[in-house]
Write a protein that holds these residues in place. Structure first.
Motif, mmCIF file in Angstrom:
data_model
loop_
_atom_site.group_PDB
_atom_site.id
_atom_site.type_symbol
_atom_site.label_atom_id
_atom_site.label_comp_id
_atom_site.label_asym_id
_atom_site.label_seq_id
_atom_site.Cartn_x
_atom_site.Cartn_y
_atom_site.Cartn_z
ATOM 1 N N ALA A 18 0.840 -1.199 0.000
ATOM 2 C CA ALA A 18 0.000 0.000 0.000
ATOM 3 C C ALA A 18 0.878 1.253 0.000
ATOM 4 O O ALA A 18 0.616 2.202 -0.757
ATOM 5 C CB ALA A 18 -0.938 -0.002 1.212
ATOM 6 N N ALA A 19 1.917 1.252 0.821
ATOM 7 C CA ALA A 19 2.826 2.397 0.876
ATOM 8 C C ALA A 19 3.523 2.595 -0.469
ATOM 9 O O ALA A 19 3.667 3.729 -0.941
ATOM 10 C CB ALA A 19 3.849 2.209 1.989
ATOM 11 N N VAL A 26 -7.166 -0.356 2.463
ATOM 12 C CA VAL A 26 -7.388 -1.631 1.794
ATOM 13 C C VAL A 26 -8.776 -2.120 2.187
ATOM 14 O O VAL A 26 -9.147 -2.036 3.360
ATOM 15 C CB VAL A 26 -6.318 -2.667 2.223
ATOM 16 N N THR A 27 -9.546 -2.614 1.219
ATOM 17 C CA THR A 27 -10.888 -3.107 1.541
ATOM 18 C C THR A 27 -10.947 -4.623 1.652
ATOM 19 O O THR A 27 -11.703 -5.155 2.451
ATOM 20 C CB THR A 27 -11.925 -2.656 0.492
ATOM 21 N N THR A 28 -10.144 -5.330 0.833
ATOM 22 C CA THR A 28 -10.215 -6.788 0.809
ATOM 23 C C THR A 28 -8.833 -7.378 0.536
ATOM 24 O O THR A 28 -8.102 -6.870 -0.307
ATOM 25 C CB THR A 28 -11.174 -7.276 -0.307
ATOM 26 N N VAL A 29 -8.533 -8.459 1.245
ATOM 27 C CA VAL A 29 -7.331 -9.248 0.980
ATOM 28 C C VAL A 29 -7.790 -10.675 0.727
ATOM 29 O O VAL A 29 -8.559 -11.234 1.516
ATOM 30 C CB VAL A 29 -6.346 -9.223 2.180
ATOM 31 N N THR A 55 -3.852 0.084 11.136
ATOM 32 C CA THR A 55 -3.097 -0.002 9.877
ATOM 33 C C THR A 55 -4.017 0.392 8.722
ATOM 34 O O THR A 55 -5.235 0.517 8.911
ATOM 35 C CB THR A 55 -2.573 -1.438 9.625
ATOM 36 N N PRO A 56 -3.471 0.536 7.519
ATOM 37 C CA PRO A 56 -4.325 0.817 6.354
ATOM 38 C C PRO A 56 -5.320 -0.321 6.054
ATOM 39 O O PRO A 56 -6.227 -0.153 5.258
ATOM 40 C CB PRO A 56 -3.337 0.972 5.200
ATOM 41 N N LEU A 57 -5.170 -1.449 6.716
ATOM 42 C CA LEU A 57 -6.068 -2.577 6.512
ATOM 43 C C LEU A 57 -7.207 -2.626 7.517
ATOM 44 O O LEU A 57 -8.048 -3.525 7.442
ATOM 45 C CB LEU A 57 -5.298 -3.899 6.586
ATOM 46 N N ASP A 110 -4.769 -11.603 -4.032
ATOM 47 C CA ASP A 110 -5.290 -10.348 -4.562
ATOM 48 C C ASP A 110 -5.554 -9.375 -3.416
ATOM 49 O O ASP A 110 -5.863 -9.808 -2.303
ATOM 50 C CB ASP A 110 -6.599 -10.640 -5.310
ATOM 51 N N VAL A 111 -5.426 -8.088 -3.712
ATOM 52 C CA VAL A 111 -5.734 -7.036 -2.750
ATOM 53 C C VAL A 111 -6.590 -5.994 -3.452
ATOM 54 O O VAL A 111 -6.290 -5.604 -4.576
ATOM 55 C CB VAL A 111 -4.440 -6.374 -2.215
ATOM 56 N N GLU A 112 -7.651 -5.561 -2.786
ATOM 57 C CA GLU A 112 -8.470 -4.461 -3.303
ATOM 58 C C GLU A 112 -8.166 -3.218 -2.491
ATOM 59 O O GLU A 112 -8.257 -3.231 -1.264
ATOM 60 C CB GLU A 112 -9.959 -4.795 -3.203
ATOM 61 N N TRP A 113 -7.810 -2.154 -3.201
ATOM 62 C CA TRP A 113 -7.471 -0.883 -2.570
ATOM 63 C C TRP A 113 -8.719 -0.014 -2.514
ATOM 64 O O TRP A 113 -9.483 0.035 -3.470
ATOM 65 C CB TRP A 113 -6.387 -0.172 -3.372
#
Length: 122
Positions: A18-19, A26-29, A55-57, A110-113
């Motif tokens: 993310a950084a 982050v919405t989904t991991v 955290t951003p998560l 996958d990661v959703e930002w």
């Protein structure tokens, strides 16, 4: 409980990503988790929520996809589902030289930002 260390590692990796991309949330991991990885999904969900705090998560959803175990016999090339715990004796020839093809995975798929980069590049 090794789920806590797994959750912490996932959060560290996603926070770093993310950084790098300038994202602040982050919405989904999504994780691929092999059936032989020894992970209890409910425990991982619980630990993930705890580790995400601050955290951003924070508030992100963890989605796990189970990857079934598959084995292949070296001598006769037969593939089968070895079960849990794995039975690595070939059901066709009785050989004990099987290779575990899948089932031990533990990886971020996958990661959703929630937002894009903080600074758009021209």
């Amino acid at each position: 409980m090794h789920e806590m260390s797994i959750a912490a590692a996932v959060v560290d990796q996603v926070t770093s990503a993310a950084a790098d991309r300038g994202a602040t949330a982050v919405t989904t991991v999504r994780l691929d988790v092999g059936e032989l990885a020894g992970v209890v999904p409910a425990a991982l969900d619980f630990c993930f929520a705890l580790v995400c705090e601050g955290t951003p998560l924070e508030g992100a959803r963890l989605v796990t996809r189970s990857v079934p175990a598959r084995a292949r016999c070296g001598p006769c090339d037969t593939e089968w589902s070895p079960g849990v715990p794995p039975d690595l004796v070939c059901p066709r020839c009785g050989g004990a030289r099987a290779e575990l093809l899948t089932g031990r995975e533990l990886q971020i798929r996958d990661v959703e930002w929630a937002d894009g980069p903080l600074h758009a590049h021209s």
